[in-house]
Design an enzyme around this catalytic site. Sequence first.
Site, PDB file in Angstrom:
ATOM      1  CG  PHE A 126      86.187  68.539  42.049  1.00 11.30           C
ATOM      2  CD1 PHE A 126      87.266  68.388  41.195  1.00 11.30           C
ATOM      3  CD2 PHE A 126      86.291  69.406  43.119  1.00 11.30           C
ATOM      4  CE1 PHE A 126      88.437  69.107  41.409  1.00 11.30           C
ATOM      5  CE2 PHE A 126      87.470  70.127  43.336  1.00 11.30           C
ATOM      6  CZ  PHE A 126      88.541  69.982  42.476  1.00 11.30           C
ATOM      7  CG  ASP A 200      80.152  71.381  39.630  1.00 12.69           C
ATOM      8  OD1 ASP A 200      80.623  72.002  38.669  1.00 12.69           O
ATOM      9  OD2 ASP A 200      80.717  71.299  40.741  1.00 12.69           O
ATOM     10  CE1 TYR A 223      89.400  76.591  38.729  1.00 12.70           C
ATOM     11  CE2 TYR A 223      88.149  78.221  39.958  1.00 12.70           C
ATOM     12  CZ  TYR A 223      88.604  76.921  39.800  1.00 12.70           C
ATOM     13  OH  TYR A 223      88.244  75.956  40.710  1.00 12.70           O
ATOM     14  CE  LYS A 224      88.140  73.391  37.342  1.00 13.52           C
ATOM     15  NZ  LYS A 224      87.116  72.656  38.108  1.00 13.52           N
ATOM     16  NE  ARG A 370      92.526  66.463  35.319  1.00 12.53           N
ATOM     17  CZ  ARG A 370      91.895  67.453  35.922  1.00 12.53           C
ATOM     18  NH1 ARG A 370      90.574  67.417  36.053  1.00 12.53           N
ATOM     19  NH2 ARG A 370      92.561  68.492  36.386  1.00 12.53           N
TER      20      ARG A 370
HETATM   21  C1  PLP Z   1      87.148  72.767  39.512  1.00 11.46           C
HETATM   22  C2  PLP Z   1      85.970  72.240  40.227  1.00 11.46           C
HETATM   23  C3  PLP Z   1      85.573  72.794  41.443  1.00 11.46           C
HETATM   24  C4  PLP Z   1      86.380  73.888  42.058  1.00 11.46           C
HETATM   25  O1  PLP Z   1      85.859  74.442  43.204  1.00 11.46           O
HETATM   26  P1  PLP Z   1      86.464  75.808  43.741  1.00 11.46           P
HETATM   27  O2  PLP Z   1      85.649  76.155  44.893  1.00 11.46           O
HETATM   28  O3  PLP Z   1      86.399  76.790  42.605  1.00 11.46           O
HETATM   29  O4  PLP Z   1      87.903  75.569  44.083  1.00 11.46           O
HETATM   30  C5  PLP Z   1      84.417  72.301  42.043  1.00 11.46           C
HETATM   31  N1  PLP Z   1      83.720  71.298  41.465  1.00 11.46           N
HETATM   32  C6  PLP Z   1      84.097  70.739  40.303  1.00 11.46           C
HETATM   33  C7  PLP Z   1      83.277  69.642  39.701  1.00 11.46           C
HETATM   34  C8  PLP Z   1      85.238  71.182  39.658  1.00 11.46           C
HETATM   35  O5  PLP Z   1      85.616  70.626  38.514  1.00 11.46           O
END
Ligand code: PLP
Length: 411
Positions: A126, A200, A223-224, A370
Site C-alpha cells: 500500500f 502490516d 476501520y476495515k 476488488r
Molecule cells: C488501509 C491501509 C493503510 C491505511 O493507512 P492509514 O494511515 O490508516 O490511512 C495502510 N497500509 C495498508 C497496507 C492498508 O491496507
Amino acid sequence: MAISRADCQTLDEQDPLKDFRDEFTLPPDVVYLLGNSLGALPRRTAARVGHAVESEWGRHLGASWNTAGWWDLPQTTGDRIAPLIGAGPGEVLAGDSTSVNIFKAVTAALPLRPGRRVIISDLDNFPTDRYVVEGAARAFGDYEIRDIGTVDGALNLDEALGDDVAMVLLSQVDYRTGAMHDIGAVTAQVQAAGALMVWDLCHSAGAVPVDVSAADLAIGCTYKYLNGGPGAPAYIYVASRHHQDVRNVISGWHGHAAPFDFEPHYRPADGVRRFASGSPPVLSYTALNASLDIWERVDLRHLRAKSVSMTSLFIDLVDEMRPGLTLASPRDADRRGSQVSYRHSDGYPVVRALVDRGVIGDYREPDIIRFGFAPLYLRHVDVYDAATTLAEVLSKELWRDEQYQRRLTVT
Ligand SMILES: *Cc1c(COP(=O)(O)O)cnc(C)c1O
C-alpha cells in the site's frame, strides 16, 4: 450455475456465524463488499458513542479521564485487539493512524540493528507504507530502501536479504490482490538473516486468523474488517522481548513513565505504553470498543472457514460465467485473504455500474476490481447475488454507459 441460490440459503442456515449479521446496520438492497475498506456499522455503536458524549463528556467532563477509563484507552483497547492477531497482553497499543504507527515502528526497529543500513520494502505494498518508509529513511539519514516484488505470487526475498538489512516491512495480505504471505515462514527467513520483521496487518486482522507472535513489530488499522468506524485508532504491536530496548521517536507525554509528574525530560513508560504520544480521540476509541465487544465472541476458525467458503464460491461462480475477467487473487485459498480481485481494462466503469445496482466493490489502479468478503455480516446468498449482477453488467456491457466513465474523487 454449479450452485443455486437455494443451496446458498442452505449454507447460510448452517453458518455458525449467522447471528452476527444482526449486530450490524446495513443499507437495504445492498451487497456490501467493501468491508475491506470501511467496515459496516455495528448496531451498538451509536448508543455507546452517545453515552460517551452525553454522560462521560457532557456530565462528568474531565473526571472521565479517571472514572470512564479514558486515560488507559490506548492500552485497554490494544489488549482487546491482541487476541485477534495472536499477540499477548501488554504487546499492543491502539492509537494514531496506521501511517503514523508505521513511522513509529520503522524508527523503533532501525536502532535495534545498528550498522545495518537497508530497509526492505515491497513494491506492491500500500503506498502509504512505502511513503512513510521513504520519509523515515530520509529523516534518519543514510538508509537505503531495497525494493522487492513478487514473482508468480512468491516474494523474491532471498536475493534481497543480506547482512546489511536492518528490517523488512511487508503486508501480510496484499490490498490489491488479496494474496496472503505465510507469516511464520517469512518471519523466520527474515530473522534468520539477522533482520527484524515488521508486518502490516491492515487486511489481515478480522479477515483471517493471525499469529504475529514470532514477529518483531506490527501495525494495522481497525476501520476495515474490525468495523471500528471511519478514522478509528490504528495499533502497533511490539514483541515483549523488545520492550526494554525500543524507543518511540514521537516521545510525547502520554508515553512518559510519570506523565503527571510533569518532569522537564522524557523518560519512557514501561512496555508498549511508551508508544503513546498525545491525547487519544476518546470518541473514536469508544466506537472501536463497541465493535470489539462483538469480536470478543467470534471464533476465528469459523471466521476463516466462512471466508474461504464465500471467496471460493465467488470465484467458482465468476469462472462459470466467463465474463472476460482475469482473476488477480490466488486460486489457492490457503494463499488468499478474505478478498477476491479481478483485472479488467475498464475496471472503473464496471465498478460504477455494479455500485448503481447495489453491489458495492471498488477499483484500484491500474485495473483492479476488488470485492471484500467480511464474514461477520455477509451471507452466501449475497455472494450469489453479487456474482449474477457482475455477470449481467459484463455480458450486457452495462458499464459502457456514459455516466460511469467520469472519475469521482474517492475511487
Ligand atoms: C488501509 C491501509 C493503510 C491505511 O493507512 P492509514 O494511515 O490508516 O490511512 C495502510 N497500509 C495498508 C497496507 C492498508 O491496507
